[in-house]
Design a protein around this motif. Structure first.
Motif, PDB file in Angstrom:
ATOM      1  N   LEU A   6       7.067   6.881 -16.676  1.00 57.98           N
ATOM      2  CA  LEU A   6       7.472   5.628 -17.301  1.00 57.98           C
ATOM      3  C   LEU A   6       8.388   4.835 -16.373  1.00 57.98           C
ATOM      4  CD1 LEU A   6       8.249   6.925 -20.903  1.00 57.98           C
ATOM      5  CD2 LEU A   6       6.108   5.962 -20.046  1.00 57.98           C
ATOM      6  N   PRO A   7       8.330   3.504 -16.434  1.00 53.65           N
ATOM      7  CA  PRO A   7       9.208   2.678 -15.593  1.00 53.65           C
ATOM      8  C   PRO A   7      10.680   2.904 -15.920  1.00 53.65           C
ATOM      9  CG  PRO A   7       7.433   1.354 -16.550  1.00 53.65           C
ATOM     10  CD  PRO A   7       7.396   2.678 -17.232  1.00 53.65           C
ATOM     11  N   ASP A   8      11.508   2.903 -14.900  1.00 47.89           N
ATOM     12  CA  ASP A   8      12.948   3.059 -15.103  1.00 47.89           C
ATOM     13  C   ASP A   8      13.534   1.909 -15.916  1.00 47.89           C
ATOM     14  OD1 ASP A   8      12.899   5.375 -13.613  1.00 47.89           O
ATOM     15  OD2 ASP A   8      13.464   4.375 -11.741  1.00 47.89           O
ATOM     16  N   ALA A   9      12.855   0.756 -15.924  1.00 43.08           N
ATOM     17  CA  ALA A   9      13.394  -0.431 -16.585  1.00 43.08           C
ATOM     18  C   ALA A   9      13.341  -0.354 -18.102  1.00 43.08           C
ATOM     19  CB  ALA A   9      12.626  -1.671 -16.113  1.00 43.08           C
ATOM     20  N   LEU A  10      12.601   0.599 -18.664  1.00 46.22           N
ATOM     21  CA  LEU A  10      12.459   0.667 -20.119  1.00 46.22           C
ATOM     22  C   LEU A  10      13.806   0.918 -20.793  1.00 46.22           C
ATOM     23  CD1 LEU A  10       9.228   2.801 -20.659  1.00 46.22           C
ATOM     24  CD2 LEU A  10       9.446   0.316 -20.573  1.00 46.22           C
ATOM     25  N   THR A  11      13.990   0.322 -21.953  1.00 43.33           N
ATOM     26  CA  THR A  11      15.161   0.634 -22.760  1.00 43.33           C
ATOM     27  C   THR A  11      15.059   2.075 -23.243  1.00 43.33           C
ATOM     28  OG1 THR A  11      14.087  -0.043 -24.823  1.00 43.33           O
ATOM     29  CG2 THR A  11      15.266  -1.758 -23.567  1.00 43.33           C
ATOM     30  N   PRO A  12      16.177   2.701 -23.589  1.00 44.36           N
ATOM     31  CA  PRO A  12      16.110   4.087 -24.098  1.00 44.36           C
ATOM     32  C   PRO A  12      15.182   4.220 -25.303  1.00 44.36           C
ATOM     33  CG  PRO A  12      18.371   3.501 -23.566  1.00 44.36           C
ATOM     34  CD  PRO A  12      17.572   2.243 -23.428  1.00 44.36           C
ATOM     35  N   GLU A  13      15.172   3.212 -26.168  1.00 41.45           N
ATOM     36  CA  GLU A  13      14.312   3.272 -27.359  1.00 41.45           C
ATOM     37  C   GLU A  13      12.833   3.259 -26.971  1.00 41.45           C
ATOM     38  OE1 GLU A  13      18.280   1.803 -28.334  1.00 41.45           O
ATOM     39  OE2 GLU A  13      16.778   1.098 -26.893  1.00 41.45           O
ATOM     40  N   LEU A  14      12.467   2.382 -26.025  1.00 46.47           N
ATOM     41  CA  LEU A  14      11.076   2.326 -25.583  1.00 46.47           C
ATOM     42  C   LEU A  14      10.684   3.590 -24.832  1.00 46.47           C
ATOM     43  CD1 LEU A  14      10.242  -1.309 -24.355  1.00 46.47           C
ATOM     44  CD2 LEU A  14       9.055   0.044 -26.099  1.00 46.47           C
ATOM     45  N   ALA A  15      11.582   4.073 -23.990  1.00 48.11           N
ATOM     46  CA  ALA A  15      11.284   5.289 -23.241  1.00 48.11           C
ATOM     47  C   ALA A  15      11.026   6.458 -24.184  1.00 48.11           C
ATOM     48  CB  ALA A  15      12.433   5.610 -22.292  1.00 48.11           C
ATOM     49  N   LEU A  16      11.804   6.559 -25.248  1.00 45.82           N
ATOM     50  CA  LEU A  16      11.597   7.627 -26.229  1.00 45.82           C
ATOM     51  C   LEU A  16      10.276   7.441 -26.964  1.00 45.82           C
ATOM     52  CD1 LEU A  16      12.719  10.118 -27.700  1.00 45.82           C
ATOM     53  CD2 LEU A  16      13.883   8.545 -29.284  1.00 45.82           C
ATOM     54  N   ALA A  17       9.975   6.203 -27.346  1.00 51.65           N
ATOM     55  CA  ALA A  17       8.747   5.924 -28.096  1.00 51.65           C
ATOM     56  C   ALA A  17       7.497   6.202 -27.272  1.00 51.65           C
ATOM     57  CB  ALA A  17       8.752   4.475 -28.575  1.00 51.65           C
ATOM     58  N   LEU A  18       7.586   6.006 -25.949  1.00 51.10           N
ATOM     59  CA  LEU A  18       6.411   6.153 -25.091  1.00 51.10           C
ATOM     60  C   LEU A  18       6.356   7.501 -24.378  1.00 51.10           C
ATOM     61  CD1 LEU A  18       6.346   2.581 -23.487  1.00 51.10           C
ATOM     62  CD2 LEU A  18       4.973   3.443 -25.389  1.00 51.10           C
ATOM     63  N   ALA A  19       7.298   8.357 -24.630  1.00 48.56           N
ATOM     64  CA  ALA A  19       7.357   9.648 -23.938  1.00 48.56           C
ATOM     65  C   ALA A  19       6.127  10.494 -24.257  1.00 48.56           C
ATOM     66  CB  ALA A  19       8.626  10.392 -24.345  1.00 48.56           C
ATOM     67  N   GLY A  20       5.741  11.315 -23.286  1.00 49.89           N
ATOM     68  CA  GLY A  20       4.647  12.259 -23.499  1.00 49.89           C
ATOM     69  C   GLY A  20       3.264  11.701 -23.299  1.00 49.89           C
ATOM     70  N   ALA A  21       3.144  10.496 -22.744  1.00 48.79           N
ATOM     71  CA  ALA A  21       1.818   9.917 -22.527  1.00 48.79           C
ATOM     72  C   ALA A  21       1.015  10.760 -21.539  1.00 48.79           C
ATOM     73  CB  ALA A  21       1.950   8.496 -21.992  1.00 48.79           C
ATOM     74  N   GLU A  22      -0.268  10.922 -21.838  1.00 45.05           N
ATOM     75  CA  GLU A  22      -1.159  11.646 -20.938  1.00 45.05           C
ATOM     76  C   GLU A  22      -1.629  10.706 -19.818  1.00 45.05           C
ATOM     77  OE1 GLU A  22      -4.208  13.982 -23.234  1.00 45.05           O
ATOM     78  OE2 GLU A  22      -3.229  12.873 -24.845  1.00 45.05           O
ATOM     79  N   ARG A  23      -1.766  11.258 -18.629  1.00 41.81           N
ATOM     80  CA  ARG A  23      -2.239  10.521 -17.462  1.00 41.81           C
ATOM     81  C   ARG A  23      -3.632  11.049 -17.132  1.00 41.81           C
ATOM     82  NH1 ARG A  23       0.578   8.194 -12.714  1.00 41.81           N
ATOM     83  NH2 ARG A  23      -0.680   8.508 -10.845  1.00 41.81           N
ATOM     84  N   LEU A  24      -4.644  10.221 -17.326  1.00 41.32           N
ATOM     85  CA  LEU A  24      -6.039  10.617 -17.156  1.00 41.32           C
ATOM     86  C   LEU A  24      -6.668   9.809 -16.026  1.00 41.32           C
ATOM     87  CD1 LEU A  24      -6.951  10.446 -20.956  1.00 41.32           C
ATOM     88  CD2 LEU A  24      -6.199  12.479 -19.696  1.00 41.32           C
ATOM     89  N   THR A  25      -7.619  10.406 -15.327  1.00 43.26           N
ATOM     90  CA  THR A  25      -8.262   9.729 -14.204  1.00 43.26           C
ATOM     91  C   THR A  25      -9.775   9.793 -14.349  1.00 43.26           C
ATOM     92  OG1 THR A  25      -6.442  10.342 -12.728  1.00 43.26           O
ATOM     93  CG2 THR A  25      -8.468   9.614 -11.693  1.00 43.26           C
ATOM     94  N   THR A  26     -10.437   8.652 -14.139  1.00 45.60           N
ATOM     95  CA  THR A  26     -11.888   8.608 -14.081  1.00 45.60           C
ATOM     96  C   THR A  26     -12.301   8.062 -12.715  1.00 45.60           C
ATOM     97  OG1 THR A  26     -11.975   6.386 -15.075  1.00 45.60           O
ATOM     98  CG2 THR A  26     -12.093   8.278 -16.571  1.00 45.60           C
TER      99      THR A  26
END
Length: 293
Positions: A6-26
């Motif tokens: 996640l980008p360092d610029a995210l607010t703590p609330e956004l960083a928490l909400a978006l945590a754990g996203a999977e990174r997939l490649t095609t």
């Protein structure tokens, strides 16, 4: 399992909400496309396509609410942007459908995406979504165009964007980024916060498809009759791409689409409507889509 950084610029609330996203490649035509995913794979999928000179971060304020509404949210960095490869010979939006179609098929084969899919495309991503589903109508049942160009409607005055790559100092570049965000992307000055500025600055540095020209044509208007998905539209009231012409667009789009859904206008917002007026945008989008669950 790899996770999205996640980008360092995210607010703590956004960083928490978006945590754990999977990174997939095609992979398609020896070029890799990076996808970011939230929510269980068995849910109905919602693919969010970002705008030109952008990345998945155009949707940072929207992903968690859509996941919480019951969707598997899939957000690629489009080929040539963000952390995805620029395919050989790829110079504009008309060469992206093959990569999006192949990517979706690979994700579905790997159990990472359900059969039921909706596509939401912002700006350049709206063009990509329309061309994709015109060529591969079986890939999604809904298409929502957000601030999409390519409708053949131009405004009298050219949007006064400024160049920045030639500037030596970071302060000078930042000043231009501020100018360009207010000229094209945002309406209210207070919408240009520190997060918007830092996301924009990071995104434009990774734009490797700089000479795009099809957005000034009527390419989307020409392909919409071929799209079998239900087509809807969401625009900010003050979208700079259609200043003074949104009422014409509202009349024209239902006549272009073979299967029309709904028109939604978000008050007091500009082109980057899903960032500037996130809550109103979510209400408009969910009214069009219904819940994923």
């Amino acid at each position: 399992m790899l996770h999205t950084v996640l980008p360092d610029a995210l607010t703590p609330e956004l960083a928490l909400a978006l945590a754990g996203a999977e990174r997939l490649t095609t992979c398609c035509q020896q070029a890799h496309t990076l996808w970011h995913a939230w929510g269980p794979p068995e849910r109905p999928a919602l693919v969010l396509l970002h705008g030109g000179s952008g990345s998945w971060t155009h949707w940072v304020r929207n992903i968690a609410p859509l996941r919480d509404a019951g969707w598997r949210v899939l957000v690629p960095d489009l080929p040539g942007f963000g952390d995805s490869d620029l395919p050989a010979g790829c110079s504009d939006v008309d060469q992206l459908p093959a990569h999006l179609h192949s990517g979706l098929q690979q994700l579905q084969s790997a159990g990472q995406c359900a059969v039921r899919v909706g596509v939401v495309g912002f700006s350049f991503g709206g063009m990509a979504g329309a061309l994709w589903l015109a060529e591969h109508p079986q890939d999604a049942t809904q298409l929502v165009l957000v601030g999409a160009p390519g409708m053949g409607l131009t405004v009298p005055e050219r949007i006064p964007l400024k160049a920045w790559r030639h500037l030596a100092s970071a302060d000078a570049q930042t000043a231009v980024h501020r100018h360009n965000l207010m000229a094209l992307m945002l309406h209210a000055p207070e919408a240009l916060d520190a997060l918007a500025l830092r996301l924009h600055a990071a995104n434009v540095q990774r734009d490797r498809m700089p000479r795009r020209r099809l957005s000034s044509t009527d390419i989307v208007a020409r392909v919409l009759p071929q799209v079998q998905a239900r087509v809807s539209a969401i625009f900010g009231e003050h979208d700079a791409l259609y200043r003074g012409r949104l009422s014409e667009l509202a009349v024209a789009m239902p006549q272009m689409a073979a299967h029309w859904g709904a028109w939604q206008l978000v008050p007091n917002a500009g082109h980057w409507v899903q960032y500037e007026a996130a809550e109103a945008f979510h209400a408009a989008l969910l009214a069009v889509l219904g819940t994923g669950a």
